[in-house]
Design a protein around this motif. Sequence first.
Motif, PDB file in Angstrom:
ATOM      1  N   PHE A 206       0.831  -1.209   0.000  1.00 16.45           N
ATOM      2  CA  PHE A 206       0.000   0.000   0.000  1.00 16.45           C
ATOM      3  C   PHE A 206       0.862   1.254   0.000  1.00 16.45           C
ATOM      4  CE2 PHE A 206      -1.974   3.339   2.593  1.00 16.45           C
ATOM      5  CZ  PHE A 206      -3.085   3.628   1.819  1.00 16.45           C
ATOM      6  N   LEU A 207       1.961   1.251   0.769  1.00 14.31           N
ATOM      7  CA  LEU A 207       2.819   2.429   0.833  1.00 14.31           C
ATOM      8  C   LEU A 207       3.457   2.744  -0.518  1.00 14.31           C
ATOM      9  CD1 LEU A 207       4.619   2.075   4.280  1.00 14.31           C
ATOM     10  CD2 LEU A 207       2.795   3.623   3.648  1.00 14.31           C
ATOM     11  N   TRP A 208       3.943   1.705  -1.209  1.00 16.76           N
ATOM     12  CA  TRP A 208       4.569   1.942  -2.510  1.00 16.76           C
ATOM     13  C   TRP A 208       3.525   2.320  -3.558  1.00 16.76           C
ATOM     14  CZ3 TRP A 208       9.147   3.296  -2.129  1.00 16.76           C
ATOM     15  CH2 TRP A 208      10.088   2.650  -1.335  1.00 16.76           C
ATOM     16  N   ARG A 209       2.280   2.004  -3.304  1.00 12.97           N
ATOM     17  CA  ARG A 209       1.231   2.430  -4.216  1.00 12.97           C
ATOM     18  C   ARG A 209       0.909   3.911  -4.019  1.00 12.97           C
ATOM     19  NH1 ARG A 209      -3.927  -1.116  -3.721  1.00 12.97           N
ATOM     20  NH2 ARG A 209      -2.417  -2.684  -4.410  1.00 12.97           N
ATOM     21  N   PHE A 246      10.794  10.551  -0.095  1.00 14.56           N
ATOM     22  CA  PHE A 246       9.465  10.051  -0.415  1.00 14.56           C
ATOM     23  C   PHE A 246       8.576  11.213  -0.862  1.00 14.56           C
ATOM     24  CE2 PHE A 246      10.914   6.653   2.412  1.00 14.56           C
ATOM     25  CZ  PHE A 246      10.517   5.535   1.700  1.00 14.56           C
ATOM     26  N   VAL A 247       7.828  10.983  -1.929  1.00 14.40           N
ATOM     27  CA  VAL A 247       6.847  11.950  -2.410  1.00 14.40           C
ATOM     28  C   VAL A 247       5.560  11.201  -2.727  1.00 14.40           C
ATOM     29  CG1 VAL A 247       8.527  13.591  -3.339  1.00 14.40           C
ATOM     30  CG2 VAL A 247       7.688  11.722  -4.773  1.00 14.40           C
ATOM     31  N   HIS A 248       4.457  11.936  -2.751  1.00 12.21           N
ATOM     32  CA  HIS A 248       3.180  11.327  -3.095  1.00 12.21           C
ATOM     33  C   HIS A 248       3.158  10.997  -4.588  1.00 12.21           C
ATOM     34  CE1 HIS A 248       1.023  11.719   0.715  1.00 12.21           C
ATOM     35  NE2 HIS A 248       1.692  12.855   0.879  1.00 12.21           N
ATOM     36  N   ARG A 249       2.825   9.773  -4.891  1.00 19.05           N
ATOM     37  CA  ARG A 249       2.866   9.305  -6.271  1.00 19.05           C
ATOM     38  C   ARG A 249       1.868  10.036  -7.159  1.00 19.05           C
ATOM     39  NH1 ARG A 249       5.102   4.796  -8.422  1.00 19.05           N
ATOM     40  NH2 ARG A 249       5.628   4.046  -6.331  1.00 19.05           N
ATOM     41  N   VAL A 250       0.701  10.371  -6.615  1.00 19.63           N
ATOM     42  CA  VAL A 250      -0.330  11.000  -7.426  1.00 19.63           C
ATOM     43  C   VAL A 250       0.096  12.395  -7.876  1.00 19.63           C
ATOM     44  CG1 VAL A 250      -1.529  11.998  -5.446  1.00 19.63           C
ATOM     45  CG2 VAL A 250      -2.815  11.470  -7.518  1.00 19.63           C
TER      46      VAL A 250
END
Length: 259
Positions: A206-209, A246-250
């Motif tokens: 879930f985190l990598w998603r 880390f950054v938000h993927r969206v």
Amino acid sequence: MQPNNKKLKRLPINLRRKAIREARNLAGVRPAANRAVKPKLRSRHKQNDFDRAEHNAMLAATAHELQQILEDCEELADLPYDATPAELLGEIALAEGHSTTIHVQRDGLSTLKIVLHQRTPTIAQLKKAIASVSLAQQKRRQREQRRAAHEDAAGRADEDGDENEQQLVVTGLAGDGAAMVCSSGELVNSALRNGHEHRTLVSWRFLWRCFALFNVDTNQPIDDHAVNGRATLTALGIENGTILKFVHRVKYFGRRRQS
């Protein structure tokens, strides 16, 4: 008295279950002299508590002995006694001179130092090492917090001079530490900035998603979904000593359909 199997097969399911239940109840009613004496649950709980205490004492002694062994060795003195296999292999590769060190920044948390022992590490191996090291550091942080809570409670109880109060306070704080609130993104950013609470078990899938890695040196995000997990770090522009975060993927790749 056992019911007749042939007659039971002819009965409907509800009547068959009723007949079996009645036969079981009749078989259970017998003179007190012929009944088997069941062991008391209290003695069984006492035995379980003794076994648990003995097991915890053995783990504590083993951890103390391992800590002494690591402190006596100059090359391994910096390692914690509960070092993960990834940390041990990374230290060995660092001493041999063929390791890859990556620094991963986390918003509101300490920076992770990931030492990869593979000669040509891949993005999948990097993500696996990040998960292993961050989980190990989280367990150590929670253990230190519980230890500090125990020492604080014991000191206050000694000042009051009430042994019963000491036992209640220590038990309550230990329970609070064991059930420490953990956010869904606590391993990648500070939980204080999240608006709601999640379960303590963290799913890295879930985190990598939700989160992706961002190369601070090149100011470019790393789209690990677009490449194969076997892609090497060099092919993705990640060299020895690179700083990632880390950054938000969206934010960079948009929303992706859940698979």
